[in-house]
Design a protein around this motif. Structure first.
Motif, PDB file in Angstrom:
ATOM      1  N   CYS A 133       0.872  -1.175   0.000  1.00  0.00           N
ATOM      2  CA  CYS A 133       0.000   0.000   0.000  1.00  0.00           C
ATOM      3  C   CYS A 133       0.905   1.220   0.000  1.00  0.00           C
ATOM      4  O   CYS A 133       1.216   1.779   1.044  1.00  0.00           O
ATOM      5  N   ARG A 134       1.321   1.589  -1.168  1.00  0.00           N
ATOM      6  CA  ARG A 134       2.366   2.598  -1.308  1.00  0.00           C
ATOM      7  C   ARG A 134       2.090   3.885  -0.566  1.00  0.00           C
ATOM      8  O   ARG A 134       2.915   4.388   0.174  1.00  0.00           O
ATOM      9  N   LYS A 135       0.909   4.424  -0.847  1.00  0.00           N
ATOM     10  CA  LYS A 135       0.598   5.746  -0.339  1.00  0.00           C
ATOM     11  C   LYS A 135       0.546   5.727   1.184  1.00  0.00           C
ATOM     12  O   LYS A 135       1.150   6.562   1.849  1.00  0.00           O
ATOM     13  N   LYS A 194      12.155  -8.071  -0.136  1.00  0.00           N
ATOM     14  CA  LYS A 194      13.198  -7.854  -1.140  1.00  0.00           C
ATOM     15  C   LYS A 194      13.694  -6.415  -1.098  1.00  0.00           C
ATOM     16  O   LYS A 194      12.926  -5.498  -0.764  1.00  0.00           O
ATOM     17  N   THR A 195      14.941  -6.225  -1.533  1.00  0.00           N
ATOM     18  CA  THR A 195      15.509  -4.882  -1.585  1.00  0.00           C
ATOM     19  C   THR A 195      14.606  -3.924  -2.364  1.00  0.00           C
ATOM     20  O   THR A 195      14.490  -2.749  -2.039  1.00  0.00           O
ATOM     21  N   LEU A 196      13.978  -4.468  -3.376  1.00  0.00           N
ATOM     22  CA  LEU A 196      13.059  -3.704  -4.221  1.00  0.00           C
ATOM     23  C   LEU A 196      12.030  -2.917  -3.400  1.00  0.00           C
ATOM     24  O   LEU A 196      11.711  -1.768  -3.709  1.00  0.00           O
ATOM     25  N   TYR A 197      11.509  -3.543  -2.360  1.00  0.00           N
ATOM     26  CA  TYR A 197      10.487  -2.893  -1.550  1.00  0.00           C
ATOM     27  C   TYR A 197      11.055  -1.689  -0.794  1.00  0.00           C
ATOM     28  O   TYR A 197      10.486  -0.597  -0.807  1.00  0.00           O
ATOM     29  N   LYS A 236       3.536  -4.816  -6.992  1.00  0.00           N
ATOM     30  CA  LYS A 236       3.513  -3.964  -5.805  1.00  0.00           C
ATOM     31  C   LYS A 236       4.642  -2.940  -5.809  1.00  0.00           C
ATOM     32  O   LYS A 236       4.457  -1.804  -5.410  1.00  0.00           O
ATOM     33  N   TYR A 237       5.813  -3.376  -6.211  1.00  0.00           N
ATOM     34  CA  TYR A 237       6.983  -2.538  -5.968  1.00  0.00           C
ATOM     35  C   TYR A 237       7.563  -1.868  -7.211  1.00  0.00           C
ATOM     36  O   TYR A 237       8.442  -1.019  -7.100  1.00  0.00           O
ATOM     37  N   ILE A 238       7.120  -2.255  -8.394  1.00  0.00           N
ATOM     38  CA  ILE A 238       7.704  -1.615  -9.578  1.00  0.00           C
ATOM     39  C   ILE A 238       6.711  -0.665 -10.241  1.00  0.00           C
ATOM     40  O   ILE A 238       7.098   0.333 -10.834  1.00  0.00           O
TER      41      ILE A 238
END
Lengths: 848, 260
Positions: free
Chosen positions: A327-329, A365-368, B93-95
């Motif tokens: 939930c990015r925001k 993951k690092t991505l997050y 989700k992340y990209i």
């Protein structure tokens, strides 16, 4: 979403739901007014949603706790059910070892004590149950000390819930809480300090020396004790219940029923070292330490916050990261707006970086974390980007001591981060790395970041981005394309090899089958030119046809893979094949890695061949100056591991299906038998044809379910056979891997009498290479290092670093083969102590 | 995890018109899928860039570039196939919403690539989904437009032309008649531009037919399902993560069987 849900969800936030007020008291009153009515209207829905909010937005627990306290005054029954529900969830979490739930629910219960919902004595009983389980676990005779990570975790849960209700506990049940704290001290005296040297970010002790003596539990107890001696006063936990104290006092306590802790597995009966090491590994995988403090910023930069508040903010941040992933925001907004009255950007950056670099691995993951850092930079444009840049600079200064695994993640993060911010970075600050030898960790670090940037973008763009330090162009990867040996030059006559390559290329265009191509190669090229030339022509030509894109490569391998496997059926030849691949793609690290990865996927090269190739002379010389061989080795190990994981997942799914099918087939049989026996009783004698349709249907169901069961069992057997084969292949691979490391290190490590630790290795370089050491220009104010580690020493340091990193990463696959590895590799007479140290620290297990 | 806010979010705002099932079936296909659709990609972005970015979510099985049906060059969208569902979810989700080649790309679950879907369906031959792009969050994604020189650099980059080369008009399309040699390969030669154009068109028509055929018979032949089928089907998998040893990998004939 209905209004009452939004109010619950958004309580404590600035936003339209609560108008202009940002006062917790107003929020709670407004919310309470709506929820009390809503419970009557749709009571069944309120309870689970309220619990979900409290669990998934744990930084708002005090608000929910107070709200529940108010509800308790009006609707005891509702709150009784809620407490029962919390208790039940807590028991489930304990039984399943769900760390986050256990921790958060205990905090929630503590908070419910503040609003007079839960009886203090019954919470104390919960604490004592957890504590006594912990004490039993670490008891040599009654418990199983290998399982200490679980015991530590329980104690951490107790301690970490105290900031949410320590004050109330101390007021209402002072003797009992004192007893708990004394009990925890007693526990600390019987447990072992959990040595985490293999999981430290930095390998020089200097930075972590202040923490080195105390591990996480001990440190947390210190913080709680100083909180207690400070009258349990802290800034980071809001205490909204105080505004309602006069009312809440009238609330009726609910009792928590006792809980039961999960029993730890019994210790190995035969006292096998390897087995207890494996148990300890399993336990720390199930109950991992959430955070290791990074401490990269100088104390004067960090926010001046008392230790317990730092701990609470870390908890908040980690909880938001965990519960709001995806939930990015909300994630960015909650992280940026924690309910604390002080600034915490530095602390936030440190916490985020500690997660990116966390060993053995972070929860995500690092991505997050990359995404979160980007979003925070955008949410707090004035404050956060500068702090992030500060963190990068601080880490860069310590890069030579940073763990190899953490360093790789840092490179991946930073290149990705910059790619989202137009690749802007003050590279001129780091231009001095060009004056360092090509193996200097800082220089290699810059080079690898640029390499990854080019992969995410394109060469010219990155070249432009380093304009303010254009000399760094030297560290960019080559711009050139593939290294095709047989391109035709105009006006020149074709060589024989060029002709053969062109012929091969024509055959591909004509869609000849792999089989025809093999025949042609075996008849035309091989007998005349021998193996090496044949291999060169085939690899060069086919890879060139597949060079245009990843898809082209995959297509060529899919169609003509057999040409490779026919030419290179064994490891020796596959090592040569790999060498040819790397020659063709010598200008492109990514394509080399991708091509090798795909070839392994098609089993054109074995993972053993890859290990052998990585440890061949052409690569060994690169170990300290480039990440390329390590990337390829890492890919091969990763693929091997993924395949085992896939098989395990398949097997567990099929096993579940087998159980279902078993049941279905048994049911069908029972039904049929019942029908048969019923028939036999009809009118005294068996009349089989009474209801033939039903019998037929039942019989066919029995047949069908039986077949389904059988076929599932067969596929289960097949998968299990594959897994067993994969596991024995892994053993061979691991033996080869460790023997290879052992071999190259033995040749290059200094005499064991001279160097006993990695620190010795670093200082040897300084002494031996004084003459050749680089004097960094002092005029431009760059940090000076009068001498650098010598080349051979750096080679050893890098190689040992990767040995540790791989061992730690695949520890769970290594443990089952430990006895074999110990007897065949680790216990040899001439095994260098530094080799053993690297492995011991990676596995956190002393080797003899 | 994060269930509180998730229930508000739809799986995908875009409903592919080629999917002929119900909305529920569409959602189910999205929930099980290991394919992502990526939109708003720069025409110049290469498969290797996508590989670098998306492999950070997990091992990649396959990349399919969306191509302009007229020019056979990338037209701003693509599909990435993963091996695992978890990695697929992480990619979404992340990209999604992050920058690749100076553009905020969008990443959605996709119901599963089928032959033919690589061709842009927009009026101009480009992507159609561009018209649906309204869901970027302006707060999070305020991307400043960058220096002019970027445009100059862009101009120097080359579009990858998928219509040339020895592997056929489009690599994914070629194997359908590979192996029997009866078609003689005229379409794949190094003829002039006109021949290329025709070759591509010819292919496209065929794939459309294939597509319709496949859809009627097994509408949801997604990757996910074909993976599940491997239990009973021990033939060599295409684009394997790691093929089992001992699998026979017979060439053309087997290939043809698999496809028929």
């Amino acid at each position: 979403m209905s209004n009452w849900k939004t109010l619950l969800l958004r309580i404590g936030e600035k936003g339209p739901e609560y108008g202009t007020s940002s006062d917790y008291k107003d929020h709670i009153e407004t919310c309470f007014g709506v929820i009390r009515r809503e419970i009557e209207r749709s009571g069944d829905q309120v309870l689970p949603f309220l619990l979900q909010c409290a669990e998934q937005l744990p930084h708002k627990i005090p608000l929910y706790g107070t709200l529940i306290g108010l509800l308790n005054l009006e609707n005891e029954d509702f709150v009784r059910k809620l407490v029962e529900s919390v208790h039940a969830d807590f028991q489930v979490a304990l039984d399943s070892g769900n760390c986050n739930s256990i921790r958060i629910l205990l905090r929630f219960m503590t908070s419910l004590l503040c609003s007079k919902v839960i009886q203090p004595a019954s919470l104390i009983v919960v604490f004592e149950t957890l504590l006594s389980s912990a004490a039993t676990t670490v008891d040599e005779e009654k418990g199983n000390p290998s399982w200490q990570p679980q015991a530590d975790f329980y104690v951490i849960c107790i301690l970490s819930s105290l900031p949410w209700g320590g004050s109330e506990l101390a007021e209402q049940v002072p003797d009992e809480i004192e007893r708990v704290l004394v009990g925890i001290q007693a526990y600390l005296s019987i447990r072992k300090n959990s040595s985490t040297s293999g999981l430290n970010f930095f390998d020089n002790g200097e930075f972590e020396s202040s923490l080195a003596e105390k591990d996480f539990v001990e440190d947390l107890l210190d913080r709680i004790q100083s909180l207690a001696s400070n009258g349990w006063k802290l800034d980071s936990v809001p205490r909204p219940h105080l505004s309602f104290e006069a009312q809440l006092v009238a609330g009726k306590f609910h009792e928590l029923r006792p809980i039961k802790c999960m029993e730890q597995p019994s210790p190995p009966s035969d006292h096998s070292r390897a087995y207890s090491g494996k148990q300890k590994h399993d336990a720390s995988t199930r109950y991992p330490q959430r955070i290791r403090r990074l401490n990269i910023f100088p104390a004067n930069k960090m926010e001046d916050v008392q230790p317990i508040d730092r701990f609470v903010v870390e908890e908040y941040l980690l909880d938001v990261l965990f519960y709001l992933n995806g939930c990015r925001k909300e994630c960015a907004s909650y992280m940026a707006n924690l309910p604390v009255p002080f600034r915490y950007e530095y602390l936030m950056a440190e916490t985020l970086f500690s997660q990116i670099l966390l060993l053995p691995q972070p929860p995500f993951k690092t991505l997050y974390y990359t995404l979160v850092i980007m979003d925070l930079c955008k949410a707090l444009p004035g404050a956060f980007p500068a702090v992030v840049a500060g963190a990068v600079r601080a880490l860069f200064e310590k890069i030579s001591d940073l763990d190899m695994e953490s360093r790789t993640r840092l490179i991946l993060w930073f290149s990705h981060h910059l790619s989202n911010f137009q690749f802007i970075w003050p590279w001129e600050e780091w231009a001095y790395v060009l004056d360092l030898p090509k193996w200097a960790p800082k220089r290699v670090f810059v080079q690898e970041i640029l390499q990854r940037e080019v992969r995410l973008s394109y060469w010219d763009k990155i070249k432009q981005s380093i304009e303010n330090a254009s000399a760094l162009e030297e560290l960019l990867p080559p711009k050139a394309g593939p290294n095709f040996m047989y391109s035709l030059e105009e006006g020149k006559e074709k060589t024989e090899e060029q002709q053969l390559s062109a012929e091969l290329s024509r055959k591909v265009k004509e869609k000849q089958t792999a089989r025809d191509m093999i025949v042609w190669i075996e008849e035309t090229i091989y007998p005349v030119h021998g193996f090496e030339v044949t291999l060169t022509i085939v690899v060069q030509t086919l890879l060139d046809i597949g060079s245009k894109s990843f898809t082209h490569l995959v297509t060529v391998l899919e169609r003509y893979g057999q040409v490779f496997s026919k030419l290179c059926p064994d490891n020796d030849k596959q090592v040569m094949l790999l060498s040819q691949v790397s020659t063709y793609w010598k200008n492109n690290v990514q394509m080399t890695a991708v091509a090798i990865d795909r070839m392994m996927g098609y089993r054109l090269v074995s993972n053993q061949a890859i290990v052998r190739w990585v440890f061949s002379p052409e690569n060994i010389d690169q170990f300290h100056v480039s990440d390329q061989p390590w990337e390829i080795l890492g890919n091969a190990l990763n693929k091997t591991y993924n395949r085992i994981s896939d098989l395990r997942k398949d097997i567990s799914n099929i096993t579940k299906n087998v159980l279902v099918a078993e049941k279905a087939s048994a049911n069908a049989r029972v039904e049929l038998e019942a029908a048969e026996s019923k028939l036999s009783l009809v009118e005294g004698e068996p009349v089989l044809g009474e209801n033939p349709a039903k019998m037929k249907r039942l019989k066919s169901t029995v047949e069908k379910t039986g077949e389904a069961e059988l076929s599932l069992r067969e596929s289960l057997e097949a998968k299990e056979a594959l897994l067993n084969r994969a596991l024995s292949e892994t053993e061979v691979l691991l033996l080869l891997l460790f023997q290879s490391f052992l071999g190259v290190l033995k040749e290059r490590l200094p005499d064991p009498t001279k160097v006993k630790s990695v620190q010795d290795l670093k200082s040897i370089g300084v002494e031996d290479d004084k003459s050749s050491a680089m004097d960094v220009d002092s005029e431009n104010g760059n940090p000076k290092k009068s001498c650098e580690v010598g080349e051979r020493e750096q080679w050893c340091l890098s190689t040992l670093g990767y040995l540790t990193a791989f061992t730690r990463q695949y520890a769970s696959e290594i443990w089952p083969h430990m006895e074999k590895l110990e007897s065949e590799v680790f216990s040899g007479e001439d095994v260098h102590p530094l080799f053993l140290q690297a492995i011991s620290s990676a596995l956190q297990f002393p080797l003899q | 995890m994060a269930l509180l806010f998730k229930e508000q979010a739809k799986l995908s705002a875009y409903r592919d018109r080629r999917f002929s099932g119900t909305q529920e079936e569409f959602d189910e296909a999205l929930r099980a899928s290991t394919t992502v659709y990526i939109g708003n990609v720069s025409f110049y972005t290469t498969e290797e860039q996508l590989y670098e970015l998306f492999s950070r979510a997990g091992e990649i099985k396959k990349i399919i570039m969306g191509l302009d049906k007229n020019t056979k060059t990338p037209c701003g969208f693509c599909f990435v196939l993963f091996y695992s569902r978890e990695d697929t979810e992480d990619a979404v989700k992340y990209i999604s919403g992050t920058i690749l080649d100076d553009r905020p790309i969008r990443v959605d679950f996709d119901w599963g690539f089928q032959e033919g879907r690589q061709w842009g369906r927009g009026r101009s031959g480009g992507q159609v989904r561009d018209e649906y792009r309204t869901d970027y969050d302006p707060d999070i994604l305020s991307v400043r437009i960058i220096a002019l020189s970027v445009k100059e650099l862009e101009a120097q980059r080359q579009l990858v032309d998928y219509g040339t080369g020895s592997l056929g008009a489009y690599p994914q399309a070629a194997p359908s008649n590979y192996g029997n040699g009866r078609r003689g390969g005229g379409n794949y030669g190094q003829g002039g531009p006109n021949r290329h154009g025709r070759g591509g068109d010819y292919h496209r028509k065929r794939q459309r037919d294939d597509d319709r055929y496949g859809r009627d018979n097994s509408r949801r032949n997604t990757d996910h399902e074909s993976r599940r089928d491997t239990d009973h089907d021990m033939r060599p998998e295409k684009n394997p993560r790691f093929r089992e040893s001992g699998d026979s990998d017979d060439d053309g004939e087997d290939d043809r069987k698999r496809r028929s």
